[in-house]
Design an enzyme around this catalytic site. Structure first.
Site: not given
Ligand code: BGC
Length: 753
Positions: A353, A483, A595-596
């Site tokens: 992040d 994820e 998810k993202q």
């Molecule tokens: C995300 C990751 C992130 C982590 C910490 C997770 O929910 O999928 O990309 O690094 O949260 O923020």
């Protein structure tokens, strides 16, 4: 979604007593100063819902890993930023009755985080069970000027009684992490004192042996008796005072919080008392004035002003405020945890992040030393990253940076993430490029960057394998940023980023070799680097398999993605959202829901490599399946939507990002705020609406104005200049606030500022 925080440009206002939302407000109104921080817990006793939280930067505990099926390569521990000794307690007992808002009738309650001044204020009228009415006003801050000090002013105004009371001003080191794996307490007591002159506790973490010394000094309007109280891991002063009807009674409490990150064990208590004494002698009003001036200066550097939309203005102020509270760049050993100082979740340690979402904010709003510190943090962890890779069977200086870390060592322990979410390496390599593109300081490559790039490139070169069938290099068994699908083959984002990393490393090698030959020789030695290694890298660049769907003309997120049942999120029953709280993991994994940002994250990072049509096609294809169940998703969608002209969508994503915690969109703000995604929120305005990019070393803007706004402006520090960019209905105006004449690009034209 909640909507109980009052809209105001500079203040976060909770103007009613909401015991059910207390944990959310505690997160939102957290305070920090880069070195320590805390949730907005009440000073007095509270038996209602609360998560006590005090955190000291860099102080962590390696909590023994807890998993069902141990797999070779797992880290032994998960590093937790520790819930640290609490210095805030001011307990009030009136004739045997404890002031506890959960047991009182509460009126006129407000908890206000004043972001302009960096101060938390609270007031209420309470009626105790025996009918005593009193008003309380408290003001608290963690000094950003003296980052080991904090202070509270706590005033009690009895409304219908006069009586004796006991006031307990305490340091409590008997603290436990809520997320402790084995229900253990992590602190042991080293020293505690409460005497005429001093009140403090020095506590030590088990296993890591960090010491934290927490010292307090209290002054009161008057008192008749002061008692020193010592218990296990606890020191306090109990004052017997006379409260008189309608006469304010004030307690000033000063604190110093230090750790062995900065002082030797032999002198920590002495030094802490000195730090405390100095603050105490200077007094509350001086400390407060300093705090207000320092925040004024911070806002001068990093403010964003939105005219015409108070909710949007409050959102961005909140995000900038929290980022500035969390990380100051003064110490290269520190980093930015996903929850900062606002909660325990995620262990409070470092994720990708930082590089992917936080770096741009610090680069553009603070002295370049700050972003530099973030990068050097990873350079310092290179050796550990090589060890992490060795534990998984890689050799020859290949580096795999951790998914989660406190000291460079991997401490995440879910195989599909620990071993497979290797795209984190790409963000770290890419951060070097972002830093150099922005600052123009290519010397950084010779000093630090190239060593990191070589380690990461070596990793990619070993992680791919040749597919005789495809006659291409493939990357098997990975997890992308999405994820919600694990152990996939040929995740486009990971493979594409790896190719870009390899290309950039080769360019960096050539640059350093030509311009800093001595450094190049040193790096070759330090890394045992042989230039012939780049031959394989070049081959991978040319022959990497990157899935592409000819029919839809989009990149394929990973093998098999298009075989899924492709039903857009809009057709999902809202009752099953968020899917991670309603569906089995098995169902999620087989679904098409993302998810993202995944492919879109790659397009965002390497945007210059794609034309607008390609970006739009991929955006429209993938966005329809994305559930944004990570806080890191909205910002990337905002920026790409703005880029391809989907302004309404861009605006919606802005609101989601900036008010995520204030409105508790994901129903999880009680655990802490999403600090790292706040860097992404800043990007939504500057890169999304402002269209800021770096082109040929120059700042370039292609701004749009959201319909609801009259105008917005932001400040940018670039090289030696500070520029103010104002976007209104009449166009984009740029003003130079500091520095010398420079050129910038506005809507494709080079202009002088
Ligand atoms: C995300 C990751 C992130 C982590 C910490 C997770 O929910 O999928 O990309 O690094 O949260 O923020």
């Amino acid at each position: 979604m909640k909507n109980y925080i009052k809209h105001d440009p500079w203040k976060i206002i909770e103007d009613k007593f909401n015991p059910d939302y207390n944990k959310i407000s505690e997160s939102i109104c957290s305070l920090g100063n880069g070195k320590f921080g805390q949730r907005a817990n009440f000073e007095e006793s509270f038996s209602g819902k609360t998560l006590q939280g005090n955190y000291v930067s860099g102080v962590y505990y390696p909590d023994k890993t807890r998993v069902g099926w141990w797999k070779n390569g797992y880290p032994e521990y998960f590093a937790k930023m520790l819930n640290a000794p609490d210095w805030t307690g001011i307990k009030i007992n009136i004739e045997g009755e404890e002031l506890d808002l959960a047991k009182c009738k509460v009126e006129n309650f407000s908890r206000v985080l004043d972001m302009k001044r960096g101060v938390l204020e609270r007031k209420f009228t309470a009626e105790t069970q025996s009918g005593k009415r009193l008003e309380v006003f408290s003001t608290r801050f963690l000094s950003i000027v003296r980052d080991e000090n904090a202070a509270i002013k706590y005033t009690i105004l009895p409304k219908n009684f006069s009586s004796k009371a006991e006031i307990l001003s305490e340091v409590d080191a008997d603290i436990k992490n809520e997320d402790s794996n084995y229900d253990e307490k992590f602190w042991t007591e080293i020293e505690k004192v409460s005497d005429e002159n001093n009140t403090f506790v020095t506590a030590e973490t088990k296993k890591t042996f960090f010491q934290v010394c927490t010292a307090i000094k209290t002054t009161l309007t008057n008192f008749s008796k002061a008692e020193n109280i010592l218990k296990e891991k606890y020191a306090a002063k109990k004052y017997t005072v006379q409260l008189t009807e309608n006469q304010p009674f004030t307690v000033y409490k000063y604190a110093a919080v230090t750790s062995t990150m900065y002082y030797d064990k032999t002198e920590i208590s002495k030094k802490t008392l000195e730090v405390l004494e100095k603050a105490f002698n200077d007094g509350f009003e001086t400390l407060l004035k300093e705090q207000e001036n320092a925040w004024e200066e911070k806002w001068r550097e990093s403010d964003i002003i939105i005219d015409g939309d108070v909710a949007a203005q409050q959102g961005i102020h909140f995000n900038i405020f929290q980022l500035n509270q969390t990380y100051t760049g003064r110490d290269e050993r520190l980093n930015i945890g996903p929850k900062g100082f606002t909660g325990e979740k995620y262990g409070g340690t470092t994720y990708w992040d930082t590089e992917a979402y936080c770096l741009p904010f610090y680069l553009a709003t603070a002295d370049k030393k700050v972003a530099h510190s973030l990068l050097v943090y990873r350079w310092k962890h290179l050796k550990k990253a090589i060890e992490n890779a060795e534990k998984l069977g890689f050799t020859g200086g290949a580096a795999l940076y951790p998914m989660v870390t406190a000291n460079g060592e991997e401490c995440h322990n879910e195989w599909e993430i620990t071993f497979e979410e290797i795209h984190r390496n790409a963000a770290i390599a890419n951060a070097v490029r972002i830093y150099i593109d922005y600052t123009g300081e290519k010397k950084y490559l010779a000093d630090y960057g190239l060593e990191v790039l070589i380690g990461i490139s070596r990793f990619w070169a070993q992680r791919v394998n040749w597919s005789a069938d495809k006659e291409k290099y493939v990357m098997l068994g990975v997890t992308g940023p999405n994820e919600y699908e694990n152990n996939v083959n040929n995740n486009w984002y990971t493979s594409y980023s790896a190719v870009q990393n390899l290309k950039y490393t080769i360019q960096a090698i050539n640059f350093v070799k030509e311009n800093y030959p001595q450094d190049f020789e040193r790096i070759k030695k330090v890394c045992s680097f042989n230039e012939s290694e780049t031959e394989k890298w070049q081959d991978i660049i040319e022959k990497m398999y990157l899935g592409y769907d000819e029919k839809r003309k989009v990149f394929i997120q990973n093998d098999g993605f298009l075989d899924k049942e492709l039903i857009p999120v809009s057709e999902l029953d809202p009752k099953v959202r968020p899917i991670n709280q309603h569906w089995s993991w098995d169902r999620i994994l087989r679904s098409c829901y993302i998810k993202q940002a995944d492919v879109l994250q790659g397009i965002y990072f390497f945007e210059n490599n794609f034309d607008v049509e390609t970006i739009k096609r991929n955006f429209e294809f993938y966005e329809q399946f994305t559930v944004h169940e990570s806080s890191l998703s909205s910002c990337i969608h905002n920026i790409l939507a703005a880029k391809v002209g989907l302004y309404d969508k861009a605006y919606q994503y802005y609101l989601n990002a900036s008010r995520l915690d204030l409105d508790d969109y994901n129903n999880d703000t009680c655990d802490g705020c999403h600090i790292t995604s706040m860097g992404g929120t800043w990007m939504t305005i500057v890169q999304g609406f402002g269209g800021m990019r770096i082109k040929d070393g120059m700042l370039s803007f292609k701004a749009v104005l959201p319909e609801k706004w009259n105008s917005y402006s932001f400040q940018i520090r670039h090289k030696d200049n500070v520029l103010k960019i104002n976007v209104s209905k009449s166009g984009t105006q740029i003003e130079r606030l500091e520095g010398s004449e420079c050129q910038v690009i506005v809507d494709g034209k080079v202009i002088k500022v």
